[in-house]
Design a protein around this motif. Structure first.
Motif, PDB file in Angstrom:
ATOM      1  N   GLN A 112     107.174  23.699  65.868  1.00 42.79           N
ATOM      2  CA  GLN A 112     106.054  24.463  65.849  1.00 42.79           C
ATOM      3  C   GLN A 112     106.712  25.973  66.208  1.00 42.79           C
ATOM      4  N   SER A 113     107.570  26.084  67.015  1.00 43.91           N
ATOM      5  CA  SER A 113     108.082  27.526  67.395  1.00 43.91           C
ATOM      6  C   SER A 113     109.046  27.834  66.161  1.00 43.91           C
ATOM      7  N   ASP A 163      99.355  19.216  70.183  1.00 43.60           N
ATOM      8  CA  ASP A 163     100.865  18.588  70.199  1.00 43.60           C
ATOM      9  C   ASP A 163     100.589  16.947  70.322  1.00 43.60           C
ATOM     10  N   ASP A 164      99.696  16.449  70.954  1.00 42.67           N
ATOM     11  CA  ASP A 164      99.511  15.239  71.192  1.00 42.67           C
ATOM     12  C   ASP A 164      99.276  14.482  69.896  1.00 42.67           C
ATOM     13  N   ILE A 165      98.589  15.057  69.032  1.00 45.21           N
ATOM     14  CA  ILE A 165      97.997  14.697  67.781  1.00 45.21           C
ATOM     15  C   ILE A 165      99.365  14.502  66.798  1.00 45.21           C
ATOM     16  N   LEU A 166      99.996  15.738  66.787  1.00 47.76           N
ATOM     17  CA  LEU A 166     101.378  15.862  65.928  1.00 47.76           C
ATOM     18  C   LEU A 166     102.208  14.593  66.431  1.00 47.76           C
ATOM     19  N   ALA A 167     102.632  14.729  67.609  1.00 44.39           N
ATOM     20  CA  ALA A 167     103.544  13.701  68.343  1.00 44.39           C
ATOM     21  C   ALA A 167     103.183  12.149  67.808  1.00 44.39           C
ATOM     22  N   LYS A 214     106.678  15.084  72.202  1.00 45.92           N
ATOM     23  CA  LYS A 214     105.943  16.312  72.228  1.00 45.92           C
ATOM     24  C   LYS A 214     107.049  17.471  72.136  1.00 45.92           C
ATOM     25  N   LYS A 215     108.088  17.381  72.895  1.00 46.68           N
ATOM     26  CA  LYS A 215     109.064  18.554  72.984  1.00 46.68           C
ATOM     27  C   LYS A 215     109.653  18.824  71.427  1.00 46.68           C
ATOM     28  N   PHE A 247     102.741  22.088  61.049  1.00 43.88           N
ATOM     29  CA  PHE A 247     103.396  22.693  62.054  1.00 43.88           C
ATOM     30  C   PHE A 247     103.149  24.227  62.283  1.00 43.88           C
ATOM     31  N   GLY A 248     102.700  24.973  61.233  1.00 42.14           N
ATOM     32  CA  GLY A 248     102.496  26.230  61.234  1.00 42.14           C
ATOM     33  C   GLY A 248     100.990  26.774  60.983  1.00 42.14           C
ATOM     34  N   SER A 249      99.946  25.784  61.420  1.00 42.88           N
ATOM     35  CA  SER A 249      98.479  26.110  61.385  1.00 42.88           C
ATOM     36  C   SER A 249      98.219  27.156  62.506  1.00 42.88           C
TER      37      SER A 249
END
Length: 180
Positions: free
Chosen positions: A172-173, A154-158, A165-166, A146-148
């Motif tokens: 990430q924020s 987002d699609d990949i991580l979700a 995605k939210k 999440f910090g790269s």
């Protein structure tokens, strides 16, 4: 500084493992290390030593050590530790091996497996780890995911974490604002 090929007595000595080191993560854990950068005499020996100090409820977050195995001994406090096997082992998919450790207890973390340590006590905990690498590597799972920089799509991580995605955007924020 001395000549690259000149070997000095101090190349085989370091001090400072008698006290907490520098801040290691957002969970308050500090690290003091004896590795090839702080103890040049370790060059080519394939070993290093680390002191971890955990505040109450401090966490060494799930991470991997890609280049070494680790053996940890608790000298003060109580740690809950564990690692997860890889999915390549038949009938052992993502199996958690964990234990509560007290002073004098020892636990081994195999190379490359996700592992963690959590201080479960109300007082500080101290542990030492020996590693079979002169310059250990570290990859904290949450930070890498999440910090790269630049961020992973987002699609990949979700999809990977099976969340909206939210949620990915929110996580990430947190890493962007805290610079972790």
């Amino acid at each position: 500084m001395h000549d690259f090929y000149e070997v000095l007595h101090d190349d085989f000595f370091t001090s400072g493992l008698n006290m907490p080191g520098i801040a290691f993560n957002q969970f308050g854990v500090t690290v003091a290390a004896a590795n090839v950068l702080t103890l040049p005499g370790l060059n080519t020996l394939g070993i290093s030593l680390v002191r971890f100090d955990y505040p109450p409820y401090g966490l060494n977050a799930p991470h991997t050590n890609p280049r070494e195995s680790e053996i940890l001994v608790v000298v003060e406090g109580t740690l809950y530790v564990g690692f997860v096997t890889s999915t390549s082992a038949p009938n052992e998919k993502n199996r958690l091996f964990s234990k509560s450790l007290h002073p004098g207890d020892v636990f081994v973390f195999p190379m490359g497996l996700i592992h963690f340590q959590l201080n479960v006590g109300k007082t500080k905990a101290v542990a030492f780890a020996a590693l079979n690498s002169q310059l250990p590597g570290l990859n904290i799972i949450a930070n890498a995911s999440f910090g790269s920089h630049p961020p992973i799509n987002d699609d990949i991580l979700a999809k990977a974490f099976q969340v909206d995605k939210k949620i990915v955007d929110y996580i990430q924020s947190q890493f962007e604002s805290n610079n972790y």
